[in-house]
Design a protein around this motif. Structure first.
Motif, short mmCIF file in Angstrom:
data_model
loop_
_atom_site.label_atom_id
_atom_site.label_comp_id
_atom_site.label_asym_id
_atom_site.label_seq_id
_atom_site.Cartn_x
_atom_site.Cartn_y
_atom_site.Cartn_z
N ARG A 30 1.18 -0.99 0.11
CA ARG A 30 0.47 -0.09 -0.07
C ARG A 30 0.97 1.37 0.18
O ARG A 30 2.15 0.62 0.56
N HIS A 77 -6.44 2.37 -11.18
CA HIS A 77 -6.27 2.06 -10.08
C HIS A 77 -6.60 2.93 -8.94
O HIS A 77 -6.19 4.01 -8.94
N SER A 78 -7.77 3.79 -8.81
CA SER A 78 -8.34 4.74 -8.45
C SER A 78 -8.50 5.15 -6.87
O SER A 78 -8.03 6.46 -6.71
N GLY A 79 -7.71 4.25 -6.12
CA GLY A 79 -7.75 4.08 -4.97
C GLY A 79 -8.94 5.16 -3.69
O GLY A 79 -10.05 5.23 -4.33
N LEU A 119 -3.70 3.99 -2.00
CA LEU A 119 -3.67 3.43 -3.49
C LEU A 119 -3.03 2.36 -3.15
O LEU A 119 -2.04 2.33 -2.14
N LEU A 433 -0.49 5.84 -13.74
CA LEU A 433 -0.55 6.27 -12.93
C LEU A 433 -0.55 7.92 -12.63
O LEU A 433 -0.24 8.06 -13.78
#
Ligand code: ATP
Ligand code: MG
Ligand code: MG
Length: 465
Positions: A30, A77-79, A119, A433
């Motif tokens: 993470r 990956h938007s988190g 994220l 990203l």
């Protein structure tokens, strides 16, 4: 992760850009992404905690509802927004301070709002077994704009021949941002030709600036040097990479094996970039030719006479094709966008309440996305057209500023079979990203900057003898 039991000792400095600072967890895959502010910002110009929360929520929404559908699910990956204890954030800020590169210290980490973005750590492979002595290698590339503008609004001919990145290099050198010119050309990377991509990646390795970073087991092992005069350590990189390409020692018998390691490494990156996004797919992918305009930049060091060779065009599903397609939503160029921006401004002056309905500053949800997609094809003089085009431009700007991460590890099965002679096989995963919204207010600055870069380029390269 229990948000009320956060301990700064579980986290360490991971990296930073212009807008945010990132820390990674010591055990879990993470990261936390925290906002940064100019250090001279006084207490009353700073965002309130609520504004900071809204800001990060906008970042998540923009990634989720705008960029993800345009770029493809699997790459993004938007988190999620997290509310962190202030004490934790303050301790963290103190802890990371000494790790930060000097060139980034003009800004300070936000320790007031307690808001952050959580994220997955994309420099790691979640399923990779730790028993392997060769941890995952991650290559992060900030590719920048991969096409030459084709808009009829362009006033300077050179913009149709030399790409923005290559022109910008001269301006950055003059302003002291970098000490050496990069020979990387985005048009070579986005060409889909293995030869040209190879040259582009090689040039990135020779002068990474902020366009290339390499991690091993989540640790940064290669990037631009803090001291801009120093060359990056290619020999150190080769030492790191050697165990991943052990077949080479047998093959080259001591004859420039370092160079061979780098060549193999570049080829692995190239194949990943030309694939459909992960190592589990095969088959010959379909090629696309996205651009009708000149696919070659006149400032690129790639030899002109070799341009005709090879198989051109990017495979349709490849990460670079996806990014390029979104970048090309900028089809009017800043020179065509600026007058439309002024049209919107004039309209908002007359009808200030419309700012909310038009979602100028978000929220970036599905209805914002509708304005991006359903913009009239021709200029009918409407504010809807102007707003739609301005939004398309902003989306394209995000795609011109994002990074690609390719994380790979040696195939587990392969390891047992390998007789140290065969070419190694890798498992890899690709993500995109840094998909933050670019502010509406930034357009006048972009317009001025474009003029400055082009004028400077013309002066510095075409000066009479
Ligand atoms: P820029 O100046 O390029 O706009 P930024 O301030 O918007 O950068 P990011 O690019 O999102 O910030 O993050 C800074 C760095 O942190 C990245 O270059 C990358 O190395 C690292 N990073 C960011 N997100 C992740 C992630 N999810 N996993 C691993 N590393 C990450
Ligand atoms: Mg970035
Ligand atoms: Mg960014």
């Amino acid at each position: 992760m229990e948000l009320d039991k956060m301990d700064e000792n579980d986290w360490k400095y991971h990296g930073e850009g212009n807008k945010s600072l990132v820390v990674s967890h010591l055990q879990h895959c993470r990261v936390l992404r925290l906002l940064k502010f100019p250090s001279e910002d006084s207490a009353h110009t700073r965002q309130t905690a609520e504004q900071a929360f809204r800001h990060i929520l906008n970042i998540v929404d923009y990634s989720k509802y705008v960029m993800k559908p345009l770029l493809e699910e699997k790459y993004v990956h938007s988190g999620e927004v997290v509310k962190l204890p202030l004490d934790f954030v303050r301790q963290l800020s103190l802890k990371v301070q000494q790790e930060r590169p000097e060139l980034r210290c003009d800004k300070v980490m936000d320790t007031f709002s307690g808001c952050g973005l959580c994220l997955p750590n994309l420099t790691q492979l979640p399923l990779h077994h730790l028993r392997d002595h060769r941890p995952p290698i991650c290559v992060e590339i900030k590719p920048k704009c991969g096409f030459l503008p084709f808009s009829r609004h362009i006033t300077k001919e050179c913009k149709r021949k030399v790409c923005r990145f290559c022109m910008h290099q001269h301006y950055k050198l003059a302003n002291g941002k970098w000490k050496r010119l990069s020979r990387y050309c985005p048009l070579d990377l986005f060409s889909g030709s293995k030869q040209r991509m190879f040259v582009a990646l090689k040039n990135l390795l020779e002068e990474p600036q902020n366009n290339l970073k390499i991690f091993k087991g989540g640790e940064l092992i290669f990037s631009c040097k803090d001291d801009a005069k120093q060359q990056p350590e290619l020999n150190d990189l080769i030492q790191h990479l050697r165990p991943y390409f052990s077949h080479i020692n047998g093959l080259y018998n001591g004859h420039q094996p370092g160079k061979a390691v780098l060549n193999e490494f570049i080829q692995v990156i190239c194949s990943a970039l030309l694939s459909g996004g992960d190592s589990n797919r095969s088959g010959e992918p379909r090629k696309v030719h996205l651009s009708e305009s000149r696919p070659h930049c006149e400032a690129s060091p790639f030899p002109r006479d070799l341009l005709r060779n090879g198989n051109h065009g990017l495979p349709k599903d490849s990460v670079l094709a996806k990014i390029l397609q979104v970048q090309m939503l900028d089809n009017l160029d800043i020179e065509g966008i600026y007058p439309l921006y002024k049209r919107v401004e004039q309209y908002l002056e007359e009808f200030p309440k419309e700012r909310n309905r038009l979602q100028i500053d978000g929220p970036y949800n599905e209805s914002f996305m509708d304005m991006v997609k359903n913009c009239p094809a021709e200029d009918d003089g409407s504010v809807e057209y102007a707003v739609g085009k301005v939004y398309q431009y902003r989306v394209a700007m995000t795609a011109k500023d994002c990074s690609v991460m390719i994380t790979f590890a040696p195939d587990e099965e392969d390891e047992e079979q390998q007789l140290n002679l065969e070419k190694p096989r890798f498992t890899y995963s690709i993500s995109i990203l840094d998909l933050d919204p670019k502010p509406y207010e930034g357009i006048p600055h972009q317009y001025k900057l474009d003029t400055k870069i082009v004028n400077y380029y013309l002066r510095s390269t075409q000066a009479p003898p």
